[in-house]
Write a protein that holds these residues in place. Structure first.
Motif, short mmCIF file in Angstrom:
data_model
loop_
_atom_site.label_atom_id
_atom_site.label_comp_id
_atom_site.label_asym_id
_atom_site.label_seq_id
_atom_site.Cartn_x
_atom_site.Cartn_y
_atom_site.Cartn_z
N ARG A 52 40.47 48.40 39.62
CA ARG A 52 40.00 47.84 40.89
C ARG A 52 38.78 46.94 40.38
NH1 ARG A 52 36.13 50.53 44.71
NH2 ARG A 52 35.71 49.05 46.29
N GLN A 53 38.08 47.43 39.65
CA GLN A 53 36.68 46.55 39.05
C GLN A 53 37.38 45.43 38.47
OE1 GLN A 53 33.34 47.30 39.79
NE2 GLN A 53 33.11 45.26 39.25
N ALA A 54 38.33 45.27 37.84
CA ALA A 54 38.79 44.24 36.87
C ALA A 54 39.18 43.19 38.10
CB ALA A 54 39.77 44.56 36.06
N GLU A 55 40.18 43.68 38.91
CA GLU A 55 40.69 42.86 39.85
C GLU A 55 39.45 42.11 40.96
OE1 GLU A 55 43.62 45.29 41.98
OE2 GLU A 55 44.99 45.18 40.23
N MET A 56 38.60 43.14 41.05
CA MET A 56 37.46 42.34 41.84
C MET A 56 36.87 41.28 41.18
SD MET A 56 35.92 45.75 43.81
CE MET A 56 34.28 45.46 43.46
N ASN A 57 36.57 41.21 39.73
CA ASN A 57 36.03 40.26 38.88
C ASN A 57 37.00 39.18 38.90
OD1 ASN A 57 33.80 42.02 38.52
ND2 ASN A 57 34.53 42.83 36.35
N ILE A 58 38.32 39.44 38.73
CA ILE A 58 39.00 38.33 38.74
C ILE A 58 39.27 37.56 40.19
CG2 ILE A 58 41.62 37.54 38.74
CD1 ILE A 58 42.14 39.84 36.59
N ALA A 59 39.33 38.01 41.25
CA ALA A 59 39.06 37.45 42.37
C ALA A 59 37.72 36.28 42.51
CB ALA A 59 39.17 38.46 43.61
N LYS A 60 36.66 36.89 42.00
CA LYS A 60 35.32 36.39 42.22
C LYS A 60 35.48 35.23 41.06
CE LYS A 60 30.56 36.86 41.36
NZ LYS A 60 29.42 37.84 40.58
N ALA A 61 36.15 35.25 40.04
CA ALA A 61 36.25 34.15 38.96
C ALA A 61 37.04 33.31 39.49
CB ALA A 61 36.56 34.80 37.62
N ILE A 62 38.11 33.59 40.27
CA ILE A 62 38.92 32.67 40.76
C ILE A 62 38.33 31.78 41.69
CG2 ILE A 62 41.17 32.03 41.98
CD1 ILE A 62 42.23 34.19 40.21
N GLU A 63 37.69 32.41 42.70
CA GLU A 63 37.00 31.85 43.83
C GLU A 63 35.77 30.76 43.35
OE1 GLU A 63 33.75 33.37 47.11
OE2 GLU A 63 35.50 34.71 46.86
N GLU A 64 35.18 31.07 42.21
CA GLU A 64 34.06 30.56 41.61
C GLU A 64 34.66 29.29 40.77
OE1 GLU A 64 31.41 33.17 39.57
OE2 GLU A 64 30.69 34.16 41.53
N GLU A 65 35.62 29.49 40.20
CA GLU A 65 36.20 28.24 39.25
C GLU A 65 37.55 28.17 39.52
OE1 GLU A 65 34.69 28.18 35.34
OE2 GLU A 65 33.47 30.03 35.43
N GLN A 66 37.89 27.35 40.66
CA GLN A 66 39.39 27.16 41.21
C GLN A 66 39.77 26.21 40.44
OE1 GLN A 66 39.20 26.58 45.55
NE2 GLN A 66 38.30 28.55 45.75
N GLU A 67 39.18 25.29 39.75
CA GLU A 67 39.77 24.42 38.84
C GLU A 67 39.78 24.40 37.18
OE1 GLU A 67 41.55 22.01 40.31
OE2 GLU A 67 40.88 22.90 42.24
N ASN A 68 39.58 25.65 36.88
CA ASN A 68 39.35 25.99 35.58
C ASN A 68 40.69 26.86 35.01
OD1 ASN A 68 38.61 27.02 33.07
ND2 ASN A 68 36.59 27.68 33.57
N TRP A 69 41.40 26.12 34.31
CA TRP A 69 42.74 26.93 34.06
C TRP A 69 42.54 28.06 33.11
CZ3 TRP A 69 43.62 27.13 28.70
CH2 TRP A 69 43.08 26.36 27.89
N ARG A 70 41.51 28.15 32.41
CA ARG A 70 41.09 29.40 31.67
C ARG A 70 40.85 30.56 32.34
NH1 ARG A 70 38.44 25.20 29.10
NH2 ARG A 70 38.99 24.81 26.94
N VAL A 71 40.50 30.39 33.61
CA VAL A 71 40.22 31.51 34.46
C VAL A 71 41.61 32.13 34.70
CG1 VAL A 71 39.41 32.43 36.71
CG2 VAL A 71 38.06 30.98 35.37
N PHE A 72 42.49 31.13 35.25
CA PHE A 72 43.83 31.49 35.48
C PHE A 72 44.82 32.12 34.56
CE2 PHE A 72 42.49 28.76 38.67
CZ PHE A 72 42.86 29.58 40.04
#
Length: 117
Positions: A52-72
């Protein structure tokens, strides 16, 4: 959202030992702290919902960096390792869209990435 921890502690009688504390029963999602003094020992269990913590961190990273392919890419890797192939596929598709739009190539390392450029 964070919840206050709830602990049910049960002291147990032990023979005389020096006062000490140790980490015991360590797993991927839990552990316990063992505390001993005089003839008493208390084990305090600690649990964490790592997924759950990892998924919350992923959602936050995607929200903050929607154009960063590395996040995806990193997020897709997490979901693939966790066995959620559907989510991994959605994320890696978005990663590929971003890299194709930017003309980037995944999996290559340039000399500037190594600090030599």
């Amino acid at each position: 959202m964070y919840c206050a921890p709830r602990w049910l502690l049960q002291p147990r009688i032990v023979w005389l030992r020096p006062s000490a504390w140790t980490w015991v029963e360590i797993t991927g999602t839990s552990c316990a702290i063992g505390i001993e003094w005089e003839k008493t020992s208390v084990v305090i269990p600690i649990q964490m919902d790592v997924a759950r913590q990892a998924e919350m961190n992923i959602a936050k990273a995607i929200e903050e960096e929607q154009e960063n392919w590395r996040v995806f890419r990193n997020s897709a890797q997490y979901y693939m390792n966790a066995g959620n192939m559907e989510e991994a596929l959605v994320l890696i598709d978005r990663c590929l869209e971003l890299t194709e739009a930017a003309g980037a190539v995944i999996g290559t390392v340039s000399s500037s990435d190594l600090g030599k450029g």
